[in-house]
Design an enzyme around this catalytic site. Sequence first.
Site, mmCIF file in Angstrom:
data_model
loop_
_atom_site.group_PDB
_atom_site.id
_atom_site.type_symbol
_atom_site.label_atom_id
_atom_site.label_comp_id
_atom_site.label_asym_id
_atom_site.label_seq_id
_atom_site.Cartn_x
_atom_site.Cartn_y
_atom_site.Cartn_z
ATOM 1 N N CYS A 160 0.528 2.512 6.603
ATOM 2 C CA CYS A 160 0.938 1.129 6.837
ATOM 3 C C CYS A 160 0.864 0.380 5.516
ATOM 4 C CB CYS A 160 0.017 0.469 7.866
ATOM 5 S SG CYS A 160 -1.711 0.417 7.353
ATOM 6 N N CYS B 57 0.800 -1.225 0.000
ATOM 7 C CA CYS B 57 0.000 0.000 0.000
ATOM 8 C C CYS B 57 0.833 1.276 0.000
ATOM 9 C CB CYS B 57 -0.951 0.010 1.189
ATOM 10 S SG CYS B 57 -2.170 -1.311 1.136
#
Length: 466
Positions: free
Chosen positions: A450, A128
């Site tokens: 994250c 991500c």
Amino acid sequence: MALISTIGRFSGHIQSNGLRCLSTSITHNAAAKKTVSKPNGKNIVLVEGVRTPFLMSGTDYADLMPHDLARGALEGLVARTNIPKDAVDYICFGTVIQEVKTSNVAREAALGAGFSEKIPAHTVTMACISSNQAITSVMGMIAMGQIDSGIAGGIDFMSDAPIRHSRQMRKFMITQQKAKSVSAKLALASRQLSMAAFAPELPAVAEFSTNEVMGHSADRLCAAFGIGRKEQDEFGLRSHTLADKATNEGLLSDRLDYTVPGKGKVVQRDNGIRPTSMEKMSSLRAAFVKPHGTVTAANSSFLSDGGSACLIMSEEKALAMGYKPKAYLRDFAYVSQDPKDQLLLGPAYATPKVLEKAGLSMSDIDVFEYHEAFAGQILANLAAMDSDFFAQTQMGRKTKVGVPPMDKFNLWGGSLSIGHPFGATGVRLATTAANRLKKEDGQFALIAACAAGGLGHGMLIERYPA
């Protein structure tokens, strides 16, 4: 020491605080403005950033390919900045779910957008934070004097995903090419294929190292930190409400009007923003840990399609070309943790690292833009950042870093509402942070995210002087 067992000792303390971390106020430093520029380093600037509308997968982009959206982001950036296509030295894109036909999607998108074949382009993947990595890759090349200008972007397209034949079938298909006759091919088939060979391999949705899906990890993290369902739903509702407000007020100016190739339909809005009520939010069932989990579809980010791109230059080059940059890209840090118990805690680890490198504190930051994978993930990170015990036992720090005031945090919505095409989110975070600095008359912004594998990223952005 495992996080779950350690947190068990102080989850009561965190739970007793409840959502107080959401309203924590930190006094802003009103003293003379600091500078974080490096005496002998190049100033690197963000000139502009854009993105296609982020759509729920399976909607208006369903018949496209990933490079279509990446190309659209590049074309939109060129239109927004009027950058001559031969004035870009390098192009880098981040992605997670790769289309095998366009594995170097940066190159294919650049060629499709009309950039010179002489401009190198490569694609990176870091879950991500893939476009975060694209940004810092371009920054590194500028800092080293390899280039003066570059485009960083990201793309992910979950309306389609590569589904493979089974390994057994793949082995057969490779070896049968060597067979010279039909009978030889049939003989190979009889020896190598079983009924199991005909079952397809779907893309993995679980961590390779732990075999646990991210939503399950989020549920366990919420249990460890004592983050309840109500708090998660409240944060999810906050994200959708703020994104809807920002959309209606025209604040999401990074979003392009995108004409869908082959259809002619002009998409102008993100279609996952759905402000609702706590009553409806609370009616959804657990999505991962059933029946008693607290993570639901309403307080999680959704599968999305979208592309993003930003123009990054040395300050000298930008000014020579007549640009007024949005912001300085100052410093950044990558972190990694245990992917089992600390999978989603990247922001908690990256935030103090970035601040310490820059010599700043939380009170110096005017704008916070954190990636919202799950409402519970955000709240768990805030709880970790607000805990001396966590700082001491897990991070080797003497004291906690503290939490962002919510009147500075994700004020235009976030991934829960706007959408999260995995590889495209980092550019959205950076561009939104720069736009908010200007709108809110701030100096410093901090972005953090994250990523799968227990990874994380944080970056300091400074508003360009008026």
